[in-house]
Each structure stands twice: as structure tokens, then as C-alpha cells.
Write a protein that holds these residues in place. Structure first.
Motif, short mmCIF file in Angstrom:
data_model
loop_
_atom_site.label_atom_id
_atom_site.label_comp_id
_atom_site.label_asym_id
_atom_site.label_seq_id
_atom_site.Cartn_x
_atom_site.Cartn_y
_atom_site.Cartn_z
N HIS A 32 -1.06 -0.78 -0.10
CA HIS A 32 -0.61 0.35 -0.89
C HIS A 32 -0.90 1.67 -0.18
O HIS A 32 -0.04 2.54 -0.08
N LYS A 43 -3.89 -6.02 -1.06
CA LYS A 43 -2.83 -5.29 -1.77
C LYS A 43 -3.12 -3.78 -1.76
O LYS A 43 -2.21 -2.97 -1.60
N TYR A 63 2.01 4.33 1.25
CA TYR A 63 2.19 5.68 0.73
C TYR A 63 1.44 6.73 1.54
O TYR A 63 1.43 7.88 1.20
N MET A 102 -1.59 -3.43 -9.92
CA MET A 102 -2.21 -4.17 -8.80
C MET A 102 -2.78 -5.50 -9.27
O MET A 102 -2.69 -6.49 -8.57
#
Lengths: 81, 190
Positions: free
Chosen positions: B71, B67, B75, B35
Motif C-alpha cells: 500500500h 499488504k 501510494y 486491509m
């Protein structure tokens, strides 16, 4: 007026952030003089603050190898269009 | 002073702060590293949009924050929502701690010489576990303000907190919660 213990937790926290005006400071001192639990709370806050300021190196940091790896990757990625 | 657009330099200056922030949320070292790398790359690519209104550090953390949100979205990973005992909301903790007149109604135990804990590896695990158990915004706040020394203004901007007064209230609650957790998990053992 004397702050309550609940208000003291706010004042004690604020005093770690900024220098409070003197009426607040003196009210706080007066309360601490007579309240052992708030004195203890203050000690606990100071300890938690110390964990962070004195022991920064113990707090997670990127390792040198990780840094180098990221640098290498960045250099490669930068060259891609 | 002209800000430079060199990601390697950003890494040296702000890499640790970004990494700590990412690690606390992602709980995975390799993922946190990735990251940081992605953030620096994205920052380098969009440097033209950096208007200099915030510090480079705040700007980078803002990018990292997005970010991480992406993420979690991608997911569908539920964030670890393990809460701090039953005190995940402020009111519950306050009601547990104070009576109607605002007096303490819980005993605060004597931590003795707490400095001894600092050399104990297990204490640090407990400390991190307690940080991780704070509600996400509170953990962010505590790390940014106290560990990384971001100014109150920068914290307000980054976490969309309206005023420094609200920030101070949130910080005080965070300290109350962290204290409670350290006491329960470490100082009050056995």
C-alpha cells in the motif's frame, strides 16, 4: 556486581517478559532497595503494562458492524472465480 | 489439529489483532478495515501454501504486513515519520537519560495515581499518539508482543529479529521511549 541504572532498565523490562534467574533477581532487588529513581521507573513500567493487560477492551477493536460488513464482502468475493 | 480455511472464522479469532496492527500503521479506520478484508481473502486464496510452521495468527499478520508495505509503495505515501522529540534513535535517548556511569541523569517525575488517567478519554488519545510516534518497528513489536500476546519466537520471525536477546533489548528501549513520551505529553503537563 550491582547493575547500573541503565542496566536496570533492561533487567526490569526483561522481568516483564520472563522469570529471571535468581542472581539477576537478587541484584535487581538490591539495586531497587537503594535507588528511588529505579523504583519509580519500575512503577511506571508496571503501569504501562497494566494499561495494556487490564484495559484491553479500551484498545481498538473491530466493531460488530464492521465485522459483519467484512464477512458479507468475503462471502461475495469467495464466490467470484 | 487441522487448521481450517474459513476466513469468517479467522475474522472472529484474529480480526481485532489484525485491525489494531493495520490501524496503527495506516491511521485510517476504513483503510484498516479494507486491509483486514484483503488479508483474509488473500489468506483464503493461498491457504494451500500455509505450511503450519507458524501459527495461523502469525501467518495472517505476515500477509497483512506485506499488504501494508504494498500500500505504501503504491501510494508513495510517506509514513508519518514524526519522531519522538529528538529521541528517534536509541543512542540519543540513552545519552539523554543516563550519564557515562549508567546513572539516571533525568528526574523521573512522580505519576501520582496514574489509574485516574485510565478513565480519561484524552489520556487514551495521548497513549495512542505516543504509540504512533514510536519508530515503526518498535510500535509493531510492542503491539504484537504486549497487546496481542505473540510469543517471542513468533515476534522474532515476523519482524526479522535474529535472537530473543535482541528482542528483549528492543522491548526495553520501546518501554523507555513510551515512558518518556507519556511523561512529557501527559504526566508532566502544566
Amino acid at each position: 556486581m550491582m547493575p547500573s541504572c541503565k542496566q536496570m532498565t533492561q533487567l526490569l523490562s526483561d522481568s516483564l517478559e520472563t522469570r529471571l534467574p535468581w542472581p539477576k533477581r537478587s541484584a535487581m532487588r538490591l539495586h531497587l532497595l537503594i535507588c528511588a529513581t529505579c523504583r519509580r521507573y519500575r512503577r511506571h513500567l508496571l503501569f504501562m503494562q497494566k494499561i495494556i493487560t487490564d484495559h484491553n477492551p479500551r484498545l481498538t477493536a473491530l466493531s460488530d458492524t464492521a465485522k459483519q460488513r467484512i464477512k458479507d464482502n468475503l462471502a461475495q468475493l469467495k464466490d467470484k472465480p | 489439529m487441522q487448521a481450517t480455511s474459513d476466513p469468517a472464522k479467522w475474522l472472529d479469532e484474529y480480526g481485532d489483532a489484525l485491525y489494531r496492527y493495520a490501524l496503527l500503521q495506516l491511521r485510517s479506520e476504513p483503510l484498516a478495515e479494507d486491509m483486514v478484508q484483503e488479508t483474509l481473502l488473500a489468506a483464503w486464496q493461498s491457504f494451500a501454501q500455509f505450511n503450519g510452521q507458524s501459527s495461523v495468527k502469525t501467518w495472517l499478520i505476515g500477509i497483512l504486513k506485506h499488504k501494508i508495505i504494498d500500500h505504501f509503495r503504491k501510494y508513495r505515501h510517506e509514513r508519518d515519520s514524526e519522531s519522538l522529540d529528538n529521541f528517534d534513535d536509541d543512542d540519543a535517548l540513552l545519552a539523554h537519560s543516563f550519564d557515562a556511569d549508567g546513572h539516571w541523569k533525568i528526574p523521573l517525575i512522580n505519576w501520582g495515581t496514574p489509574d485516574k488517567a485510565l478513565t480519561d478519554e484524552q489520556f487514551w488519545q495521548v497513549f495512542y499518539r505516543c504509540l504512533a510516534r514510536l519508530p515503526q518497528d518498535m510500535a509493531d513489536l510492542f503491539i504484537l508482543r504486549t497487546v496481542d500476546g505473540l510469543s517471542s519466537e513468533e515476534c522474532c520471525k515476523l519482524l526479522a529479529i535474529a535472537t530473543t536477546n535482541q528482542l528483549c533489548v528492543a522491548l526495553s528501549r520501546t518501554r523507555l521511549k513510551l515512558r518518556q513520551c507519556l511523561e512529557a505529553q501527559w504526566f508532566d503537563r502544566g
